[in-house]
Design a protein around this motif. Structure first.
Motif, PDB file in Angstrom:
ATOM      1  N   GLU A 165       0.835  -1.203   0.000  1.00  0.00           N
ATOM      2  CA  GLU A 165       0.000   0.000   0.000  1.00  0.00           C
ATOM      3  C   GLU A 165       0.867   1.249   0.000  1.00  0.00           C
ATOM      4  N   ASP A 166       0.609   2.146  -0.944  1.00  0.00           N
ATOM      5  CA  ASP A 166       1.244   3.451  -0.949  1.00  0.00           C
ATOM      6  C   ASP A 166       0.416   4.358  -0.046  1.00  0.00           C
ATOM      7  N   LEU A 167       0.993   4.780   1.053  1.00  0.00           N
ATOM      8  CA  LEU A 167       0.239   5.514   2.060  1.00  0.00           C
ATOM      9  C   LEU A 167      -0.083   6.943   1.647  1.00  0.00           C
ATOM     10  N   ASP A 168       0.626   7.475   0.669  1.00  0.00           N
ATOM     11  CA  ASP A 168       0.379   8.845   0.218  1.00  0.00           C
ATOM     12  C   ASP A 168      -0.545   8.902  -0.992  1.00  0.00           C
ATOM     13  N   LEU A 169      -0.369   7.980  -1.936  1.00  0.00           N
ATOM     14  CA  LEU A 169      -1.147   8.004  -3.175  1.00  0.00           C
ATOM     15  C   LEU A 169      -2.418   7.167  -3.104  1.00  0.00           C
ATOM     16  N   ALA A 170      -2.611   6.448  -1.994  1.00  0.00           N
ATOM     17  CA  ALA A 170      -3.798   5.605  -1.822  1.00  0.00           C
ATOM     18  C   ALA A 170      -3.922   4.582  -2.940  1.00  0.00           C
ATOM     19  N   GLU A 171      -2.768   4.031  -3.352  1.00  0.00           N
ATOM     20  CA  GLU A 171      -2.730   2.951  -4.332  1.00  0.00           C
ATOM     21  C   GLU A 171      -2.336   1.661  -3.628  1.00  0.00           C
ATOM     22  N   VAL A 172      -2.965   0.566  -4.033  1.00  0.00           N
ATOM     23  CA  VAL A 172      -2.735  -0.714  -3.382  1.00  0.00           C
ATOM     24  C   VAL A 172      -2.518  -1.791  -4.445  1.00  0.00           C
ATOM     25  N   TRP A 173      -1.496  -2.612  -4.198  1.00  0.00           N
ATOM     26  CA  TRP A 173      -1.261  -3.800  -5.015  1.00  0.00           C
ATOM     27  C   TRP A 173      -1.460  -5.006  -4.103  1.00  0.00           C
ATOM     28  N   ILE A 174      -2.335  -5.921  -4.511  1.00  0.00           N
ATOM     29  CA  ILE A 174      -2.582  -7.132  -3.735  1.00  0.00           C
ATOM     30  C   ILE A 174      -2.203  -8.342  -4.577  1.00  0.00           C
ATOM     31  N   LEU A 175      -1.244  -9.119  -4.096  1.00  0.00           N
ATOM     32  CA  LEU A 175      -0.823 -10.333  -4.776  1.00  0.00           C
ATOM     33  C   LEU A 175      -1.485 -11.508  -4.088  1.00  0.00           C
ATOM     34  N   ARG A 176      -2.537 -12.036  -4.704  1.00  0.00           N
ATOM     35  CA  ARG A 176      -3.259 -13.170  -4.144  1.00  0.00           C
ATOM     36  C   ARG A 176      -2.665 -14.453  -4.715  1.00  0.00           C
ATOM     37  N   VAL A 177      -1.658 -14.951  -4.022  1.00  0.00           N
ATOM     38  CA  VAL A 177      -0.974 -16.164  -4.474  1.00  0.00           C
ATOM     39  C   VAL A 177      -1.935 -17.345  -4.502  1.00  0.00           C
ATOM     40  N   ASP A 178      -2.877 -17.388  -3.547  1.00  0.00           N
ATOM     41  CA  ASP A 178      -3.830 -18.498  -3.493  1.00  0.00           C
ATOM     42  C   ASP A 178      -4.779 -18.494  -4.684  1.00  0.00           C
ATOM     43  N   LYS A 179      -5.026 -17.329  -5.279  1.00  0.00           N
ATOM     44  CA  LYS A 179      -5.917 -17.223  -6.431  1.00  0.00           C
ATOM     45  C   LYS A 179      -5.162 -17.064  -7.750  1.00  0.00           C
ATOM     46  N   GLY A 180      -3.861 -16.774  -7.664  1.00  0.00           N
ATOM     47  CA  GLY A 180      -3.079 -16.584  -8.879  1.00  0.00           C
ATOM     48  C   GLY A 180      -3.411 -15.295  -9.604  1.00  0.00           C
ATOM     49  N   VAL A 181      -3.770 -14.241  -8.858  1.00  0.00           N
ATOM     50  CA  VAL A 181      -4.114 -12.966  -9.495  1.00  0.00           C
ATOM     51  C   VAL A 181      -3.463 -11.814  -8.738  1.00  0.00           C
ATOM     52  N   LEU A 182      -3.269 -10.730  -9.458  1.00  0.00           N
ATOM     53  CA  LEU A 182      -2.805  -9.471  -8.882  1.00  0.00           C
ATOM     54  C   LEU A 182      -3.923  -8.461  -9.040  1.00  0.00           C
ATOM     55  N   TRP A 183      -4.215  -7.742  -7.969  1.00  0.00           N
ATOM     56  CA  TRP A 183      -5.214  -6.670  -8.019  1.00  0.00           C
ATOM     57  C   TRP A 183      -4.517  -5.338  -7.778  1.00  0.00           C
ATOM     58  N   TYR A 184      -4.839  -4.378  -8.625  1.00  0.00           N
ATOM     59  CA  TYR A 184      -4.414  -3.000  -8.398  1.00  0.00           C
ATOM     60  C   TYR A 184      -5.646  -2.193  -8.038  1.00  0.00           C
ATOM     61  N   VAL A 185      -5.571  -1.475  -6.925  1.00  0.00           N
ATOM     62  CA  VAL A 185      -6.716  -0.687  -6.452  1.00  0.00           C
ATOM     63  C   VAL A 185      -6.299   0.775  -6.330  1.00  0.00           C
ATOM     64  N   ASP A 186      -7.045   1.641  -6.987  1.00  0.00           N
ATOM     65  CA  ASP A 186      -6.888   3.090  -6.817  1.00  0.00           C
ATOM     66  C   ASP A 186      -8.031   3.535  -5.910  1.00  0.00           C
ATOM     67  N   GLU A 187      -7.723   3.718  -4.635  1.00  0.00           N
ATOM     68  CA  GLU A 187      -8.778   4.001  -3.668  1.00  0.00           C
ATOM     69  C   GLU A 187      -9.428   5.352  -3.906  1.00  0.00           C
ATOM     70  N   ARG A 188      -8.662   6.340  -4.372  1.00  0.00           N
ATOM     71  CA  ARG A 188      -9.237   7.666  -4.608  1.00  0.00           C
ATOM     72  C   ARG A 188     -10.179   7.665  -5.803  1.00  0.00           C
ATOM     73  N   ALA A 189      -9.815   6.935  -6.847  1.00  0.00           N
ATOM     74  CA  ALA A 189     -10.653   6.885  -8.044  1.00  0.00           C
ATOM     75  C   ALA A 189     -11.784   5.868  -7.905  1.00  0.00           C
ATOM     76  N   GLY A 190     -11.667   4.965  -6.924  1.00  0.00           N
ATOM     77  CA  GLY A 190     -12.687   3.932  -6.759  1.00  0.00           C
ATOM     78  C   GLY A 190     -12.646   2.897  -7.861  1.00  0.00           C
ATOM     79  N   THR A 191     -11.455   2.581  -8.356  1.00  0.00           N
ATOM     80  CA  THR A 191     -11.314   1.636  -9.460  1.00  0.00           C
ATOM     81  C   THR A 191     -10.334   0.525  -9.094  1.00  0.00           C
ATOM     82  N   TYR A 192     -10.409  -0.560  -9.867  1.00  0.00           N
ATOM     83  CA  TYR A 192      -9.462  -1.661  -9.674  1.00  0.00           C
ATOM     84  C   TYR A 192      -9.221  -2.369 -10.998  1.00  0.00           C
TER      85      TYR A 192
END
Length: 265
Positions: free
Chosen positions: A54-81
């Motif tokens: 998690e980038d604490l200033d830009l409110a961007e998050v990268w989640i590596l779900r090894v159990d699911k085999g996917v990467l999620w990118y979340v822009d919390e300010r824009a409300g998108t992923y």
């Protein structure tokens, strides 16, 4: 009964959640040659092999779900992923490798050809067994004893940093990054083996095809319970596709310009 309880306690401790806080200056060089350098304050959370950055200033998050085999990118300010399967990351890397190999065959300039070879090595196309060397420098960072090491894979210096060993969550962190081909061949395995974590210094990796150089310092490592919801997508987000990782796309042109713009001076 006492022995059984002790074994269960030790197993639970080995899989404890971990939170790592760090500061970093991140230089990102994209395939087309665009370069950006950004200071960051990051929180890395690790739970059951899954990793949240998690980038604490830009409110961007990268989640590596090894159990699911996917990467999620979340822009919390824009409300998108965006969702990118690990397999798609690897497929796009192989496409880029093929393009670079074709370009390397066509160029006659030795320096430019060497640069193509370096890029191919960064992308894991050229095998370079990791070499770890201790410099003898020792220091304490965030309360942990560290030793400075350099780590090379072929000609690529992947790390020059004060490193702590046996760090909780470090093995899972490198394993997750290895699943998205972020590091040259064998480097993730070498770092995960002794649970090594760079506490202060420089690291180089490939993140979603961009070359990334990080100058970072860990400020805190804490073993504590993380909320499982932190590793899931929040409700109400709007999905989009990351450029270059669209589910369906036509043939792409070989990279132009970027490699010349990123020539060493």
């Amino acid at each position: 009964m006492i022995r059984h309880a002790l074994v269960l306690a030790l197993c639970a401790a080995s899989f404890a959640d971990v939170v790592i806080e760090r500061t970093a200056v991140v230089k990102t060089t994209r395939v087309d040659g665009r370069v950006e350098t950004v200071p960051r304050r990051e929180r890395v959370s690790i739970q059951g092999g899954n990793v949240r950055i998690e980038d604490l200033d830009l409110a961007e998050v990268w989640i590596l779900r090894v159990d699911k085999g996917v990467l999620w990118y979340v822009d919390e300010r824009a409300g998108t992923y965006a969702e990118v399967p690990f397999d798609l990351v690897r497929a796009r890397r192989l496409e880029l490798v093929a393009q670079l190999e074709e370009c390397a065959k066509r160029v006659t300039d030795k320096d430019l050809n060497a640069r193509y070879q370096e890029l191919l090595m960064q992308l894991g196309a050229i095998d370079g067994a990791p070499e770890i060397a201790a410099t003898g420098e020792k220091a304490e960072v965030a309360g942990r004893a560290c030793e400075r090491i350099t780590l090379k894979a072929g000609r690529i210096q992947a790390m020059d940093a004060l490193v702590a060993t046996g760090v909780p969550g470090a093995a899972e962190y490198w394993t997750a990054l290895g699943r998205i081909d972020a590091l040259p061949h064998g480097v993730a395995e070498a770092l995960a083996k002794d649970a090594r974590l760079p506490m202060k210094g420089k690291t180089r990796m490939t993140f979603l095809l961009a070359r990334v150089e990080r100058t970072e310092e860990v400020t805190r490592i804490e073993e504590r319970a993380c909320d499982a919801k932190e590793f899931d997508l929040p409700a109400g987000l709007t999905s989009f596709e990351l450029p270059g990782f669209e589910a369906e796309r036509g043939p792409q042109e070989a990279p132009k310009g970027g490699i010349e713009q990123d020539q060493p001076k």
